[in-house]
Each structure stands twice: as structure tokens, then as C-alpha cells.
Design a protein around this motif. Sequence first.
Motif, short mmCIF file in Angstrom:
data_model
loop_
_atom_site.label_atom_id
_atom_site.label_comp_id
_atom_site.label_asym_id
_atom_site.label_seq_id
_atom_site.Cartn_x
_atom_site.Cartn_y
_atom_site.Cartn_z
N HIS A 65 35.07 36.52 45.20
CA HIS A 65 34.44 36.39 43.79
C HIS A 65 33.13 36.81 43.69
CE1 HIS A 65 38.12 33.88 43.61
NE2 HIS A 65 37.60 33.31 42.23
N HIS A 101 44.33 36.62 47.24
CA HIS A 101 45.84 36.56 47.17
C HIS A 101 46.60 37.83 47.52
CE1 HIS A 101 44.72 32.72 45.21
NE2 HIS A 101 44.20 33.41 44.33
N HIS A 121 45.37 30.82 41.63
CA HIS A 121 46.39 31.59 41.83
C HIS A 121 47.26 31.96 43.01
CE1 HIS A 121 44.76 32.70 37.84
NE2 HIS A 121 45.86 32.81 37.61
N CYS A 297 43.87 39.74 40.91
CA CYS A 297 44.91 39.41 41.99
C CYS A 297 46.16 39.74 41.21
CB CYS A 297 44.89 38.06 42.52
SG CYS A 297 44.71 36.88 41.12
N CYS A 357 37.28 40.47 42.74
CA CYS A 357 37.60 39.77 41.64
C CYS A 357 36.96 40.44 40.20
CB CYS A 357 37.30 38.59 41.49
SG CYS A 357 38.34 37.49 42.79
N CYS A 360 37.17 40.01 36.39
CA CYS A 360 37.86 38.76 36.16
C CYS A 360 37.41 37.41 36.01
CB CYS A 360 39.06 38.87 37.07
SG CYS A 360 40.33 37.65 36.74
N ILE A 361 36.09 37.39 37.13
CA ILE A 361 35.47 36.25 37.13
C ILE A 361 34.12 36.34 36.51
CG2 ILE A 361 34.46 36.47 39.52
CD1 ILE A 361 35.87 33.28 38.29
N ASN A 378 44.85 37.84 34.46
CA ASN A 378 45.81 36.97 34.22
C ASN A 378 45.12 35.82 33.03
OD1 ASN A 378 43.85 35.34 35.84
ND2 ASN A 378 45.15 35.90 37.53
FE1 F3S Z 1 39.84 36.46 41.68
FE2 F3S Z 1 40.51 36.51 39.03
FE3 F3S Z 1 42.26 36.44 40.83
S1 F3S Z 1 38.74 35.50 39.81
S2 F3S Z 1 41.46 35.37 42.69
S3 F3S Z 1 41.13 38.19 40.59
S4 F3S Z 1 42.24 35.03 38.97
#
Ligand code: F3S
Length: 641
Positions: A65, A101, A121, A297, A357, A360-361, A378
Motif C-alpha cells: 500500500h 491479493h 479485496h 488487485c 497498489c 488505487c490507494i 475497483n
Molecule cells: Fe491495493 Fe487498491 Fe487492491 S489499495 S489491495 S490495489 S483495492
Amino acid sequence: MGKNIVQKILSSHLVSGRLKAKTEIAIVVDQTLTQDATGTMAYLQFEAMGLPGVKTKLSVSYVDHNMLQAGFENFDDHLFLQSFASKYGIYYSKPGNGICHQVHLERFAVPGGTLLGSDSHTPTCGGLGMLSIGAGGLDVAIAMAGGSFYFSMPEIVLVKLSGALSPWVTAKDVILELLRRLTVKGGVGKIFEYGGEGVKTLTVTERATITNMGAELGALTSIFPSDAQTKKYLKMQGREDVWQPLKASANAQYDETVEIDLSSLEPMVARPHSPDNVCKVREIQGTMVHQVCIGSCTNSSYHDLMVAAAMLKGKKVHPDVSLTISPGSRQVLEMISKNGALTDIIAAGARILDVACGPCIGMGQAPPSGGVTVRTFNRNFEGRSGTLDAKVYLVSPETAVITAIRGVISDPRDYDMPIIIKDPKTFLIDDSMIIPPSENPAQVTIIRGPNIKPLPKKEPMPDTLHGEVLLKLGDNITTDHIMPAGAKVLPLRSNIPAISEFVFEKIDKEFAKRAKEKGGGFLVGGINYGQGSSREHAALAPMYLGVKAVIAKSFARIHRSNLVNFGILPLTFTEENDYLVLDQGDSLELVDIKKQLKPGGILVVHNRTKNKEIKVTHLLSSREIDILFAGGLLNYQAQKN
Ligand code: F3S
């Protein structure tokens, strides 16, 4: 009566309860996973239980993360995690090895087993026939200590797939279609089990894209059978020995059935600001974009990146678009660099990011203000990208690439030639970045930098709760709203006093200050309070600030459990209109809690400011009530021991 897949796995792992919907059951957890943003706290909690090592068959600590090492905090966390893992029998996947994941699917998941992960997830590994559930870090710590995982037995929904996907239509479009039909609340209290003839047409990584984003339906988890596709994938990963067949009995029963004809689907897109705001790509094609991000992921497998490379080969990213690519694992990155696909991606003008990640984060790549970003991720909640007024669209890698080339949202079926990606004979297997635990744990010293602060303590719940409504919130408040992520906040995950300053920061900058001045109080929420990630800091930091109870119209599953785990009372209105009777600043009181708080019971909340009473209820089991009276799960566990 024959069993479905979920019942088969639950039966073989059942510790207490019966497989009757909406009753509490407990199961044995075979494997756990943590990531760095939840792992430090989970490990401090595990440490507080005083055991010499984990009791699971396998536990893995991932770092994915928070990879920006702009200050000492992240590296402090990584050293803590690595030394802790070494001492307590946990495998440590180094930063750069991949997203939890993706790597877990590749290297550890086992059909028919159970996995509990401190990340929402975690259901990704359901693509391989493993019952994989996301939970708060404390639940995972308890599982590492050999404790059972308790939950309310969900209803089981059969998603019956028929036909096969047409060219340019993908697994992402299957789950987006399901989100369109069922919404982000459609899976609450449910597990989605995939079956039907269409299943065999989907590879394990395609299945994993679907089970990954089943989390957005609010489902406990999603699962596919273990079949020839599963065996083939495990063989390619050099792990054929863990394969076992797993399918529903011919006369298996389900609570509900949803049918999807794969051949009828088209490329889909989730529009801002919710993953269920779905329409066909065709309907919004032509929308101008600033940024395209491929990864996460959900969509960062070998196949996903090979598709991206094949589409980008010999082409250029549009001059007004920034295209980023984050491979899901080092295995994927190494393979696409060996076979030349990475060169095609770079030559087209894409930016290669860390194996993590990343955007995404909200760790880097924030879009411009008011900007449009198209992502294969996602979630597209407001502000998660790092830019509050940015618009995030969720799509398949195929839609993302054609959009990056054209500069406007485009339908991949308009791409100028067919693309065929062949499976590799085998995946490139190199586990050298997965560090096994020490053989001499007594000699390992845990490294604690200044960013690793002790766990805050909570006293047992008193018989009377009183305080002000500190904040009144609307519907669909996410854990991102409660406890934001991003480059400023994530490094403080092991430091609760520091991170609690950011609670509700994006909604009300004064919240933390006010909560401390008032000595804590109550929160009032609307529908689906706490949706989104498994982030236990969204309960832990409010607990530190003195939040005693949350009164909402309804709760998201993991967040409700996290509130209980940290001794915060989750209450729901018996009459939704009573939401209107509570306002910020109202002085509330709950008396005789020991007498009133019973499973299925009703409590009275006195609004002293308005001189009114409202009735509230809850879904707490007697075990959860005991946890609340103890002041949280850690205290409860200590009392039991
Ligand atoms: Fe990371 Fe985004 Fe998946 S923060 S674990 S890539 S939902």
C-alpha cells in the motif's frame, strides 16, 4: 440434500453454529494475509495476546500500500513488519514483490481452504476456489492466534453463467454488469457462488477479477469452483500438488439465483462516484480524459498487461493523456520485461509505476483538479484518487488502453485489429522476495522505530453513555470519508494519536479537535455507514477520540464488526425518520445499557436537548455484546484467557 461449494467448505471448517442464514457461526481459518496499512496494527494486537508464534497453517505479511518513502515512517513500518514476521512465524513479502491479493493467488491460495485477510479485496482468491474473507486487522490477529472467525451465516446466491464472452468483452464487464443490476448494497449478507456452463470459459485470473470486485457488491465473499482451469493455473505456478476438485453437488440448493449470459454482455463502465453507477461504454464514449491508470488487485495480471502491451504496440499514448501502468506482481513485471511486452508499453509513452497498489490507494498520480481519470481499479469514491473533485471511471484494461490512445472514453470493439494473447507455458517462479520466518525466533529482535506507537487502550463500557452528537452524516459514508488514506495519512497507520487528527478531515476539519474537547460523543449516519475498505483505523481512531456509539440507518459489514471490535456501539434506528430528530450538538444519553442491550433488543436514546426519546436496535450477537462490555475484542480475549 447435496451441498453447494460454500456449504462444503464451511462444513469442513465449522467450529460452532449451524449453516442457517442470519445465525452466528464460527470457522477455522487456514491462512491469513495482512498488508502494510493494516498489518502493523494487527501485529501489535497479536503481540498483546502474548503467544510465541502464529497458529495458522500459513500467514503472510505483504507490503504493497504505502511505498512512498518520503519520510522515515514507511521504512520504520517495513522493518517492524519484517522483524515481527520473522519472529512470529509469518512469511514476509518484500516491498516490490507485488499486491497482496495478486501474489497470494499466484503463490499461496489453496482450493477448498479458508483465508482471512485484513483487506477488503481478500475475496480475490475466491477465483481459485478458496473461501476468502476480508476482515478487520483485529479479527485477523485473533485468527493468527488460533481463534475462530465469527460471522453471521450469509445467504448463498448462485450466479449462473452461460455462453462465452465476445471479443473485447472481459471479466471486468461481468462484475460491472452485476453491480449495475444489484448495486453496492446488493450483496450485503450474501456470498456469491459462480456456476453454470460459462464458468469453464473463464481463466483463474479472470475469475479473480470477478471475485475481487464482488467486494463492491457488499458481499461477504465470492467463489468459483476448482476445475480444469484451476488445475492448469496451479500447474503453471508450479503448485499443481495443492489442486483438488471442488464443485457443487448436482442437487445443491441456493437462496437465490442470478443468471448472466456472457455472450450478451458489452464493455461496461462505472461512472463517478460509485462502482454501481454502471452503463455501457458506448453511452459515454467521447468523454475527454486526462489520465488512464492500469493496475490494482482487480486488473494487473499477466494477461491484463499483455493485452495492454499488444494494443499499445506500434501506437502512441494520446498527447493529452498520462497513462500509468502498475504491474500486480514482480512475477508479472519480470515476465513482460523478458518477453519484450514491457518495451512496447514504454515505447508507446506509458509510465511504469512500482509493483504496488499505487494510485488505487491515492499514493501518487492524483488527477488534476476537476480532472477525468479512467482506471482499471475497483473503487471510484470521491477523493480516493487524491483529488476531491476528480471524476474516476472504472473500466477493463481493454477499454482503458483504447481510451489512452484516443484521448476520449472509447469502446474497445472499435480497436483496429484483433488481439490474441496466448497463455505462457509456465509462469516465472522466483520466491526470493518472500522471506520465510526465522528458524531461531528467540534470537530475532523486533525493530520499533519512533513511528511504531503502543496500542491505545479502551476501558470496559459503562452502564450509561452520554455525550453530544459530534457529527451528523448522510448515506454511503465510506471508510475513506472516516479515515482518509493518501500520502500524508498512510504513513501514520502505526501511530494512532497522530492519525486520529485526520478523522473526517475531508468532511469537517474541526472534527478531531471538537471530539477531544467534548470528551467524545456520538456519530449519526445514514444508509450503509462505513462502506468500502476493511480499514480498522476507521473504528480505532474514532475510538481514540472518544466516539462511544454510532447511530445509523444501516452499516456495512466489516465496519460494523470493526466498531464492535473496538468497543463502539453500532446502533440502528427502528424508525428511519428518527434520523431527523438528531442533529449535531444534541446531547444524548443511553441509560441502563447492561439491562437494555440484549440480542434483538431495543434501546432508548434520550435526546436531552430536544427532550425527545427515540428507539434504536442492533444486530449484535450475545458474543458481540460481551465484547462491547469488555471494551473491545482484545480486552474480551484477555478476559477469556
Ligand atoms: Fe491495493 Fe487498491 Fe487492491 S489499495 S489491495 S490495489 S483495492
